[in-house]
Scaffold this active site. Sequence first.
Site, PDB file in Angstrom:
ATOM      1  N   TYR A  57       0.830  -1.194   0.000  1.00  0.00           N
ATOM      2  CA  TYR A  57       0.000   0.000   0.000  1.00  0.00           C
ATOM      3  C   TYR A  57       0.869   1.249   0.000  1.00  0.00           C
ATOM      4  O   TYR A  57       1.733   1.417   0.858  1.00  0.00           O
ATOM      5  CB  TYR A  57      -0.931   0.022   1.212  1.00  0.00           C
ATOM      6  N   GLY A 218     -22.702   9.018  -5.204  1.00  0.00           N
ATOM      7  CA  GLY A 218     -23.362   9.829  -6.210  1.00  0.00           C
ATOM      8  C   GLY A 218     -22.460  10.853  -6.867  1.00  0.00           C
ATOM      9  O   GLY A 218     -22.904  11.595  -7.752  1.00  0.00           O
ATOM     10  N   LYS A 219     -21.190  10.883  -6.497  1.00  0.00           N
ATOM     11  CA  LYS A 219     -20.318  11.928  -7.040  1.00  0.00           C
ATOM     12  C   LYS A 219     -20.038  11.744  -8.539  1.00  0.00           C
ATOM     13  O   LYS A 219     -19.670  12.699  -9.213  1.00  0.00           O
ATOM     14  CB  LYS A 219     -19.016  12.013  -6.260  1.00  0.00           C
TER      15      LYS A 219
END
Length: 339
Positions: A57, A218-219
């Site tokens: 990562y 919803g972006k």
Amino acid sequence: MKYKLLGHSGVRVSELCLGTMTFGEDWGWGASKEESRRIFEAFIAAGGNFLDTSCNYTDGTSETFIGEFIQGQRERLVIASKYSLTMRKDDPNGGGNSRKNMMQTVEGSLKRLQTEYLDLLYLHMWDYTTPIEEVMRGFDDLVRQGKVLYVAFSDSPAWVISRAVTLAEQRGWARPVGVQIPYSLASRDVEREVLTMARHLDLAILPWGLIGGGVLTGKYNTESGEPRRYEGTSDRAKNIAAELGKLAAEIGRSPAQVAINWVRQQPGTVIPILGARTLKQMQDNLGCLEFALTDEQMSRLSALAGFSRGFPDNFLEDDEVHELIFGTSYDHVMNHHRR
């Protein structure tokens, strides 16, 4: 924050896990060290004790940050990391599931995390080359050495994990305690095999991608200046996000909180992994603990995806098949093995 048993083990972990793939800006879209620390501290303040990272990562920066953040409180935290993904792309043995890579990766993770042991080690992704016996014996060796306390699988086929559990039980090796998988309202493939397997084998279910990389907030449905990891999002996903947003508005909650709780309230020992790029996002995510979706709301959301588990589940759950097997007695049998 409440706590759950980590699958087939006695260790207690917070009902939410902090995912730290966003810790570090090495990949161009993560959080700075200062913001990462704020996210970490907010999670700890909420009662969280379970952290998830991986050797790769942000090219190791995630583990390095965590190693600094946990000083003075290491023993109270449950730290999970992973091996399998390469840190040396030109080295054929720099990645994969082999014992060689397993041992090398764990040593590197321990140094970056500034700790003597990992609470949990995942096989990160199945490589289709390494014998499962090699993996499980390597896991067991690490547990016996005290460098790892528990083992688990991530992003692997159900048949691999099932065989791993069987081998461990037959040979007295360290038994897997969990399975980490991508799972969201927009991505339900794991319901066909992996989740059923996990419930029957007493494996903790650790979902990531709860909001689909932001899609379910919803972006992607509107033009905005927010960073976007995914382009070309499907119309299906956007439609699910729009309907989820309507329900969220009705109950006065954020779309992210609703998406997280749809996953969190699924059957089994489900411990969602929260990812956040900013403190504000983490605080919003933690708000999912303040409410629960009703059965009607869960069903309403589930219907949005138009998901079917397919064969064999749909076939074996058909009324005609029940009659072929049980005759007229099916509805009178109290079967605790059912989903």
